[in-house]
Design an enzyme around this catalytic site. Structure first.
Site, PDB file in Angstrom:
ATOM      1  N   GLY A   1       4.607 -18.122 -34.284  1.00 27.61           N
ATOM      2  CA  GLY A   1       4.550 -17.840 -32.857  1.00 27.61           C
ATOM      3  C   GLY A   1       5.211 -18.902 -32.258  1.00 27.61           C
TER       4      GLY A   1
ATOM      5  N   GLY B   1       8.424 -15.042 -38.590  1.00 20.80           N
ATOM      6  CA  GLY B   1       8.285 -16.555 -38.301  1.00 20.80           C
ATOM      7  C   GLY B   1       7.095 -16.811 -37.452  1.00 20.80           C
TER       8      GLY B   1
ATOM      9  N   GLU C   1     -14.143 -14.279 -26.315  1.00 21.49           N
ATOM     10  CA  GLU C   1     -13.853 -13.233 -27.426  1.00 21.49           C
ATOM     11  C   GLU C   1     -14.097 -14.166 -28.559  1.00 21.49           C
ATOM     12  OE1 GLU C   1     -10.022 -11.995 -28.053  1.00 21.49           O
ATOM     13  OE2 GLU C   1     -10.554 -10.142 -28.181  1.00 21.49           O
TER      14      GLU C   1
ATOM     15  N   LYS D   1       8.672  -8.934 -33.647  1.00 24.71           N
ATOM     16  CA  LYS D   1       8.009 -10.043 -34.383  1.00 24.71           C
ATOM     17  C   LYS D   1       6.780  -9.947 -34.799  1.00 24.71           C
ATOM     18  CE  LYS D   1       5.968 -14.006 -34.059  1.00 24.71           C
ATOM     19  NZ  LYS D   1       4.989 -14.047 -35.172  1.00 24.71           N
TER      20      LYS D   1
ATOM     21  N   GLY E   1       8.430 -16.933 -32.258  1.00 27.06           N
ATOM     22  CA  GLY E   1       8.204 -16.075 -31.104  1.00 27.06           C
ATOM     23  C   GLY E   1       8.509 -16.645 -30.039  1.00 27.06           C
TER      24      GLY E   1
ATOM     25  N   CYS F   1      -9.783  -5.800 -31.145  1.00 28.16           N
ATOM     26  CA  CYS F   1      -9.605  -6.396 -29.469  1.00 28.16           C
ATOM     27  C   CYS F   1     -11.001  -5.403 -28.761  1.00 28.16           C
ATOM     28  CB  CYS F   1      -8.327  -6.038 -29.225  1.00 28.16           C
ATOM     29  SG  CYS F   1      -7.673  -4.577 -29.561  1.00 28.16           S
TER      30      CYS F   1
HETATM   31  P1  NAP Z   1      -1.711 -14.636 -30.721  1.00 27.48           P
HETATM   32  O1  NAP Z   1      -2.131 -15.920 -31.249  1.00 27.48           O
HETATM   33  O2  NAP Z   1      -1.599 -14.453 -29.449  1.00 27.48           O
HETATM   34  O3  NAP Z   1      -0.432 -14.038 -31.549  1.00 27.48           O
HETATM   35  C1  NAP Z   1      -0.071 -12.690 -31.300  1.00 27.48           C
HETATM   36  C2  NAP Z   1       1.432 -12.726 -31.452  1.00 27.48           C
HETATM   37  O4  NAP Z   1       2.213 -13.637 -30.744  1.00 27.48           O
HETATM   38  C3  NAP Z   1       1.637 -13.302 -33.117  1.00 27.48           C
HETATM   39  O5  NAP Z   1       2.787 -12.672 -33.425  1.00 27.48           O
HETATM   40  C4  NAP Z   1       1.949 -14.641 -32.565  1.00 27.48           C
HETATM   41  O6  NAP Z   1       2.870 -15.447 -33.888  1.00 27.48           O
HETATM   42  C5  NAP Z   1       2.936 -14.559 -31.490  1.00 27.48           C
HETATM   43  N1  NAP Z   1       2.972 -15.910 -30.648  1.00 27.48           N
HETATM   44  C6  NAP Z   1       2.046 -16.832 -30.874  1.00 27.48           C
HETATM   45  N2  NAP Z   1       2.697 -17.892 -29.809  1.00 27.48           N
HETATM   46  C7  NAP Z   1       3.714 -17.307 -29.441  1.00 27.48           C
HETATM   47  C8  NAP Z   1       4.577 -18.022 -28.424  1.00 27.48           C
HETATM   48  N3  NAP Z   1       4.224 -18.942 -27.999  1.00 27.48           N
HETATM   49  N4  NAP Z   1       5.581 -16.961 -28.036  1.00 27.48           N
HETATM   50  C9  NAP Z   1       5.786 -15.877 -28.785  1.00 27.48           C
HETATM   51  N5  NAP Z   1       4.979 -15.406 -29.530  1.00 27.48           N
HETATM   52  C10 NAP Z   1       3.955 -16.110 -29.786  1.00 27.48           C
HETATM   53  O7  NAP Z   1      -2.979 -13.942 -31.348  1.00 27.48           O
HETATM   54  P2  NAP Z   1      -3.446 -13.708 -32.663  1.00 27.48           P
HETATM   55  O8  NAP Z   1      -4.413 -14.434 -33.064  1.00 27.48           O
HETATM   56  O9  NAP Z   1      -2.645 -13.215 -33.697  1.00 27.48           O
HETATM   57  O10 NAP Z   1      -4.487 -12.233 -32.485  1.00 27.48           O
HETATM   58  C11 NAP Z   1      -5.714 -12.056 -31.953  1.00 27.48           C
HETATM   59  C12 NAP Z   1      -5.626 -11.750 -30.722  1.00 27.48           C
HETATM   60  O11 NAP Z   1      -5.136 -10.594 -30.222  1.00 27.48           O
HETATM   61  C13 NAP Z   1      -7.189 -11.544 -29.917  1.00 27.48           C
HETATM   62  O12 NAP Z   1      -7.188 -12.358 -28.658  1.00 27.48           O
HETATM   63  C14 NAP Z   1      -7.330  -9.993 -29.936  1.00 27.48           C
HETATM   64  O13 NAP Z   1      -8.068  -9.591 -28.551  1.00 27.48           O
HETATM   65  C15 NAP Z   1      -5.937  -9.638 -29.350  1.00 27.48           C
HETATM   66  N6  NAP Z   1      -5.645  -8.377 -29.682  1.00 27.48           N
HETATM   67  C16 NAP Z   1      -5.566  -7.650 -28.507  1.00 27.48           C
HETATM   68  C17 NAP Z   1      -5.217  -6.216 -28.667  1.00 27.48           C
HETATM   69  C18 NAP Z   1      -5.077  -5.093 -27.760  1.00 27.48           C
HETATM   70  O14 NAP Z   1      -4.464  -4.127 -27.878  1.00 27.48           O
HETATM   71  N7  NAP Z   1      -5.493  -5.338 -26.238  1.00 27.48           N
HETATM   72  C19 NAP Z   1      -5.015  -5.620 -30.005  1.00 27.48           C
HETATM   73  C20 NAP Z   1      -5.196  -6.484 -31.229  1.00 27.48           C
HETATM   74  C21 NAP Z   1      -5.495  -7.923 -30.876  1.00 27.48           C
HETATM   75  P3  NAP Z   1       1.767 -15.968 -35.062  1.00 27.48           P
HETATM   76  O15 NAP Z   1       1.053 -14.950 -35.904  1.00 27.48           O
HETATM   77  O16 NAP Z   1       2.831 -16.651 -35.711  1.00 27.48           O
HETATM   78  O17 NAP Z   1       0.868 -17.021 -34.322  1.00 27.48           O
END
Ligand code: NAP
Ligand code: MG
Length: 500
Positions: free
Chosen positions: A215, A213, A389, A182, A219, A291
């Site tokens: 999250g 879709g 962050e 996803k 998700g 990140c």
């Molecule tokens: P996020 O809100 O956690 O979303 C990541 C993914 O999870 C998206 O596909 C999101 O869908 C999905 N998601 C959200 N809520 C969910 C739930 N309840 N159940 C299952 N899936 C769910 O993060 P983001 O805002 O997209 O990305 C930024 C964050 O990612 C930052 O904190 C960054 O540091 C971190 N990051 C970490 C790394 C690493 O390798 N350590 C790499 C890149 C990014 P939606 O898009 O539809 O919300």
């Protein structure tokens, strides 16, 4: 297989569809979600918010494909990865342009990170898989077998969309797993593009499935389904914690790649100007939405003013503009929500007495989610801009009173994803690297090696597990020990057999 999308894009997949069991499936009953270009705020496509029915179908397809795919020879699977890498090479420019249009990443960064890097990850994973100890005898005579963990659920964020998908897809395929992916809601078209490339090169039906879709809906339904043997998640700490808890409750393995607040530590014998310029460059890649961005520059207190002034002038030199313009060095933030979050973090720091250079809106630009890069100093180590962050073009400059103090500051956040160390003395830099609690430490601005196999992942709240290279592949295998040499005779009843 070419279809016109809203915004006159030509995509290698039909609109408003998900990819399940080798078929592009659409339903008028599913809610449509628009996909925006964050530089122009124009709609460039739309996706469906997949429902529990698609979730069920995707896992059923992945489960059905598992016996045959997991039984293929590792070399055969490696050949599939190489063919996928060839497809990435052929379609690299389209992938890069799409990534720039979906998240606003400058096109040069997209070419490097969303086309070239994934291609190299696919090829290097194929090579690792060809030489991996799938079955080996240990010193006790036991045969240790590495088997695919099973059906994988991969959930990825938007900031490095193609790379993050491939960092899960490549080891899953290499290990003999099947996968349900996803991609993030902001960058779903890239995920569907990758599915189309898998289809094109003949990845068997059901081995790779991609659902789009939200999250909170798709998700969450995927995570709660309980139909997977491993969940590999990249994203925020909050969502990672939730997914880890669900997986823990089911005793299913979870690999979590979460956030960071990475330090760049500059010692008194370092070239301060070189260190500051490199840190600014690294921090502001993809407008700081990275990140492992070094977001805390920790310099000798006596050099702090000088460092702030070099950083501020480097930040002011960024050319903000259309990500597809080769001259733009910074694009917009990925969404209006992200822009508001970044602006409020900067304003919060200012209100608490911090000194801010740059930041805020771009003069004369009233479309797109652009934010000028900001350099912040005069903040306490426990200030939210130092601890949390931000995920935007914001660099905080702190002063240290010597090496021990620098180490203390560097390790003083909940995160531990990566770090940078700078010293004129290589032995001192190496010693400092060992003292920092982070999954990756870069010494004196070394560039990322061309071979993307170094383990990537976090200490502390930055996550669990590693991606890329042999460590990344290990996450996708289950280990079985077969005790007993098949050529040995059956032990007699009198011999003690069970001591452990
Ligand atoms: P996020 O809100 O956690 O979303 C990541 C993914 O999870 C998206 O596909 C999101 O869908 C999905 N998601 C959200 N809520 C969910 C739930 N309840 N159940 C299952 N899936 C769910 O993060 P983001 O805002 O997209 O990305 C930024 C964050 O990612 C930052 O904190 C960054 O540091 C971190 N990051 C970490 C790394 C690493 O390798 N350590 C790499 C890149 C990014 P939606 O898009 O539809 O919300
Ligand atoms: Mg999100």
């Amino acid at each position: 297989m070419s279809t016109t999308m809203p915004g006159s894009d030509t995509m290698p997949f039909p609109p408003n569809s998900v990819y399940i069991a080798g078929e592009w499936i659409s339903s008028p009953d599913l809610e449509r979600l628009p996909v925006l270009n964050p530089a122009s705020e124009e709609v460039i496509g739309s996706i469906v918010d997949a429902s529990p029915a698609e979730v069920e179908a995707a896992f059923a397809a992945a489960r059905a494909a598992l016996p045959t795919w997991s039984a293929t020879a590792p070399g055969e699977r490696a050949d599939v990865l190489d063919r996928l890498a060839d497809a990435f090479r052929e379609h690299g420019e389209e992938l890069a342009v799409l990534a720039s249009r979906e998240i606003g990443m400058p096109i040069k960064e997209s070419r490097a990170g969303q086309a070239d890097l994934p291609e190299r990850v696919l090829r290097s994973t194929a090579d690792i898989a060809r030489n991996f100890p799938w079955e080996a005898r240990d010193a006790s005579g036991t045969t240790v077998i590495r088997e695919p963990v099973g059906v994988v659920l991969g959930i990825t964020p938007w900031n490095f969309p193609v790379h993050q998908i491939v960092a899960k897809l490549a080891p899953a395929l290499a290990a003999g797993c099947t996968i349900v992916l996803k991609p993030a809601e902001l960058t779903p078209l890239n995920g569907l593009f990758v599915a189309a490339l898998c289809e094109r090169i003949g990845v068997p039906s059901g081995v790779v499935n991609v659902l789009t879709g939200r999250g909170a809906t798709t998700g969450e339904a995927l995570v709660q389904s309980g139909q997977y043997d491993l969940v590999s998640f990249t994203g925020s700490l909050a969502v990672g914690r939730h997914i880890g808890a669900v997986a823990g409750d089911r005793v299913v393995r979870a690999t979590l790649e979460l956030g960071g607040k990475s330090p760049a530590v500059v010692l008194d014998d370092a070239d301060v100007e070189a260190a500051v310029r490199a840190t600014v460059r690294n921090c502001f890649t993809n407008a700081g939405q990275k990140c492992n961005a070094p977001t805390r520059l920790i310099v000798p207190e006596a050099r702090r003013e000088e460092a702030v002034s070099i950083a501020a002038s480097a930040a002011a030199a960024y050319v903000l503009g259309d990500p597809l313009d080769e001259n733009s060095t910074m694009g917009p933030l990925a969404s209006a929500e992200q822009r508001e979050k970044v602006l409020s973090c900067v304003e919060g720091a200012r209100a608490r007495g911090a000194r801010v250079a740059g930041g805020g809106a771009v003069d004369g630009v009233n479309r797109g989610y652009f934010v000028r890069p900001a350099i912040i100093t005069d903040v306490e180590p426990d200030d939210p801009v130092v601890q949390e962050e931000i995920f935007g073009p914001v660099l905080v400059v702190l002063g240290h009173e010597g090496e021990d103090d620098a180490v203390r500051l560097a390790n003083d956040t909940p995160y531990g994803l990566s770090a940078e160390v700078w010293s004129g003395n290589p032995a001192r830099a190496a010693d400092l690297a060992r003292r920092i609690h982070a999954g990756q430490v870069r010494v004196n601005g070394v560039r990322t090696p061309a071979l993307p196999i170094s383990p990537f992942g976090g200490y502390k709240a930055s996550g669990l597990g590693r991606e890329l290279g042999p460590f990344g592949l290990e996450e996708y295998v289950e280990v079985k020990a077969v005790l007993g040499d098949p050529s040995d005779s059956i032990p007699s009843k009198e011999e003690p057999q069970c001591v452990l």
